[in-house]
Design a protein around this motif. Structure first.
Motif: not given
Length: 267
Positions: A128-138, A157-161, A218-224
């Protein structure tokens, strides 16, 4: 609320939570002195006590579901937890991937990363590792993970896209995500939307459910697919802090609602 202001509020609030030593019992996202400040109603974080890998010290009561329950995590998988906090879902995921797999937690709050690493040090786990980072720009390579999980985080998260685009990028082809989050139906009153404490309390930052699904597709995912949902009831005395009696009646009589959902989709 502007994106940078929302991020600042969330980082400050969750940093404060991470530094608290008083959270010995939790009843959900809005327990006592946790993320909702003066809002003292309970979110509906699912029960973890009987879940394999559960680490009580890593459970700050900030979730609104149990994404690992429906994530289809297998031995040897590489799993990423978005907004991993003190590491609760990472430890659960680790029990599923076994010694052969790996789990990575990412969070943009330094105090949460520190708390998670302290919890990890007590376990002796090496995968297991834990890293510091922003979900919008991982800061993660593309096509890396088999499964992405998250628990009551993406609504903040402000920008969910960008967030879902990043999830798509880091997943391997054929990989999938399973996310517990908060969505709304109908229209949330403006006064609730504008309450900063509610933003950090997992409610007012939520999207309408249909918009949420649209972004995923819209981000390309299928079968939600929604695996679980539950309505979140807010007591009248809490609502009256933000709404007049007339506004409350309109809110309660209309087709409005706040739901915790757990859903998955594939790349």
């Amino acid at each position: 609320m502007k994106a940078e202001d929302l991020k600042r509020v969330v980082k400050e609030k969750y940093g404060s939570i991470a530094n608290q030593s008083l959270l010995t019992t939790q009843t959900g996202c809005c327990s006592g002195t946790s993320c909702c400040g003066e809002l003292e109603f309970s979110m509906i974080g699912d029960e973890y006590q009987n879940v394999s890998g559960y680490n009580q010290e890593a459970d700050l009561g900030l979730g609104c579901g149990l994404p690992t329950e429906f994530a289809g995590i297998e031995k040897g998988n590489r799993v990423l937890d978005l907004g991993s906090g003190a590491g609760n879902d990472c430890f659960v995921a680790r029990s599923l991937v076994g010694e052969e797999g790996t789990v990575t937690g990412i969070d943009f709050t330094e105090a949460m990363i520190q708390k998670a690493r302290q919890n990890l040090a007590k376990t002796g786990f090496k995968n297991i590792d834990f890293i510091l980072g922003d979900i919008e720009n991982m800061p993660l390579e593309a096509n890396t993970f088999d499964v992405v999980i998250s628990n009551c985080v993406l609504n903040l998260v402000p920008d969910k896209f960008k967030a879902f685009s990043e999830i798509y990028r880091v997943l391997k082809p054929g990989g999938h995500f399973c996310i517990s989050d908060v969505v709304i139906t109908g229209t949330l009153p403006d006064k609730l939307k504008e309450a900063a404490e509610l933003y950090a309390g997992c409610v007012a930052g939520a999207l309408p459910f249909d918009d949420y699904l649209t972004i995923i597709r819209q981000q390309g995912f299928s079968q939600p697919e929604v695996k679980k949902q539950k309505k979140i009831e807010i007591p009248e005395d809490v609502l009256l802090k933000y709404l007049s009696k007339e506004e409350l009646e309109d809110y309660q009589s209309g087709n409005h609602g706040i739901f915790s959902i757990t859903l998955n989709a594939s790349k």
